[in-house]
Design an enzyme around this catalytic site. Structure first.
Site: not given
Ligand code: SDX
Length: 422
Positions: A268, A307, A363
């Site tokens: 997050h 996201h 971020d």
């Molecule tokens: C914020 O919700 C909000 O509005 C949050 C926010 C706010 O203003 O409050 O916008 C702020 O929290 C932004 C997000 C910051 N976090 C990160 O940058 C951490 C890295 N991102 C990931 O952990 C992820 O993208 C999330 C947590 C942001 C979203 O996760 P989801 O929606 O649960 O997506 P998922 O994990 O189910 O991913 C779907 C696929 C997966 O691959 P498969 O299993 O389908 O093969 O995408 C992949 C994930 O492995 N994936 C990534 C990735 N994010 C998703 N692979 C590599 N790097 C990434 N960053």
């Protein structure tokens, strides 16, 4: 029932059910009438992480993740970042309209009046180790503030709620600056209420022996824009946490301590700190391809990418990137932005990220700007929490007024052992 309904047939019993649609959605409780037999509890929806569950009706922030739209009370974030200040946007989130000059003057004066914290809070914060993480200090200090305002628990009183919201918006920069000064072994600097919100924050962070702190206007405006961009984001993890704790009628300080704790998580708000660590680990642009390969193998995540809602470019990420140049014009260019831009270029042309619709989020670039301003990574999420205070409190206030509000208590699908004897 009209067309605004779903007809569901339960193939276990052959019965059909008409479920009304409101704003195109069903009420989950209407599923409970669908039973396999009289003893059946009824159908629930199983939705871990609430991927497709609306927890509330809200009129604060609208996001269209497919096309990258973000609006606070209907105003596009691009226009607010260009034409408003953080306090104007905070007022908009809290009250639903942009303030007129008189309203802004009154709101600004009320915020200025509450920037100081009780002297005992200084002693509380001085008790942390020299190397305490500023985000942990902030979460603890927000909760500790509750001890100074015993009436904060009167959450049914709208005037009490408004005063506590003003106190929290006013005091977050003070707490954040004190945490920063403590970890740098520097004496606390009192608020200077002749300065505007962001300049006063910079004063409490960076004033040394000079009689009056002079904030660089370019940096002050850049920080104000970053605050606007981070102010709210509908039902994100930390705002949902604020709503859940608030639904038990806990006071807003304790509710917000929980929200800030949630924001600290690396998935997050803690991601901005992780992005810098990731870029430092990569080191140079020629190391990017091997790093990307490790991400594609699932060995790690590309922090700052992806996201839950945005399946297009996060509009905030674009504007944070735009703000970088104005900051670098003052601070000198942070070469890490070149690594970040190269990561973005490679990732956005790689099938792994394209297929999963992974784009830079808010971020991805923010930490690079904060580092150029002189902040260490440990402070980055603190800089996220300050502006998000307005969003957390706006949703808390909306929930307090929502007649549908009850204490949050989800169900579960129980798959554990049936009764057994010891
Ligand atoms: C914020 O919700 C909000 O509005 C949050 C926010 C706010 O203003 O409050 O916008 C702020 O929290 C932004 C997000 C910051 N976090 C990160 O940058 C951490 C890295 N991102 C990931 O952990 C992820 O993208 C999330 C947590 C942001 C979203 O996760 P989801 O929606 O649960 O997506 P998922 O994990 O189910 O991913 C779907 C696929 C997966 O691959 P498969 O299993 O389908 O093969 O995408 C992949 C994930 O492995 N994936 C990534 C990735 N994010 C998703 N692979 C590599 N790097 C990434 N960053």
């Amino acid at each position: 029932m009209g067309n605004d309904s779903l007809t569901i047939t339960d193939n276990r019993t052959g019965k059909t059910y008409e479920l009304p649609l409101k704003h195109g959605n069903i009420r989950a409780m209407d599923l409970r009438q669908i039973k396999s037999d009289e003893k059946d509890f009824g159908v629930m929806s199983y939705d871990p992480a609430f991927l497709n569950t609306a927890a509330c009706e809200s009129r604060i922030t609208y996001i269209d993740g497919d096309v990258g739209i973000l609006r606070y009370r209907g105003y596009p974030i691009e226009q607010l970042a260009e034409k408003s200040t953080y306090l104007e946007s905070a007022y908009l989130l809290l009250y639903g309209e942009l303030p007129n000059p008189q309203q802004l003057s009154t709101f600004t004066a009320r915020i200025a009046k509450h920037t100081f914290i009780h002297e005992n809070m200084k002693k509380f914060m001085e008790g942390f180790r020299y190397d305490a993480h500023p985000m942990s200090m902030l979460v603890s200090s927000i909760a500790a503030l509750s001890t100074f305002y015993p009436d904060a628990g009167n959450v049914a009183d709208p005037e009490v709620r408004e005063l506590m919201a003003i106190r929290l918006i006013a005091k977050m920069p003070t707490l954040a600056a004190y945490a920063y000064r403590h970890t740098n072994g520097l004496p606390f600097v009192y608020p200077d209420n002749e300065l505007d919100y962001t300049a006063n924050f910079m004063n409490m962070l960076w004033k040394m022996a000079e009689p009056k702190y002079q904030a660089n206007p370019v940096l002050a405006r850049a920080l104000d824009i970053l605050f606007i961009l981070h102010a709210d984001h509908e039902q994100n993890c930390s705002t949902s946490t604020m709503r859940v704790i608030g639904s038990a009628q806990a006071d807003p300080f304790l509710s917000m301590a929980g929200a800030a704790a949630s924001l600290s998580g690396p998935l997050h708000g803690g991601a901005n700190e992780e992005v810098l660590r990731m870029i430092d680990e990569i080191g140079t642009t020629d190391h990017i391809p091997s790093f990307i390969e490790s991400v594609k193998k699932g060995e790690r995540k590309l922090m700052g990418f992806g996201h839950r809602i945005y399946k297009n470019y996060d509009p905030r990420a674009y504007m944070v990137k735009q703000t970088a140049d104005s900051v670098f014009g003052v601070t000198g260019r942070n070469s890490k932005v070149d690594i970040a831009r190269e990561i973005e270029k490679i990732a956005l042309n790689d099938e792994y990220f394209v297929k999963r619709k992974l784009y830079p989020n808010v971020d991805f670039y923010s930490g690079i700007i904060y580092e150029a301003m002189g902040f260490r990574p440990e402070m980055f999420t603190v800089l996220f929490a300050i502006p998000r205070t307005a969003g957390w409190l706006s949703h808390w206030e909306e929930q307090c007024k929502d007649r549908d509000t009850k204490i949050s208590r989800p169900r579960q699908v129980y798959l554990g052992p049936d009764q057994r004897d010891i």
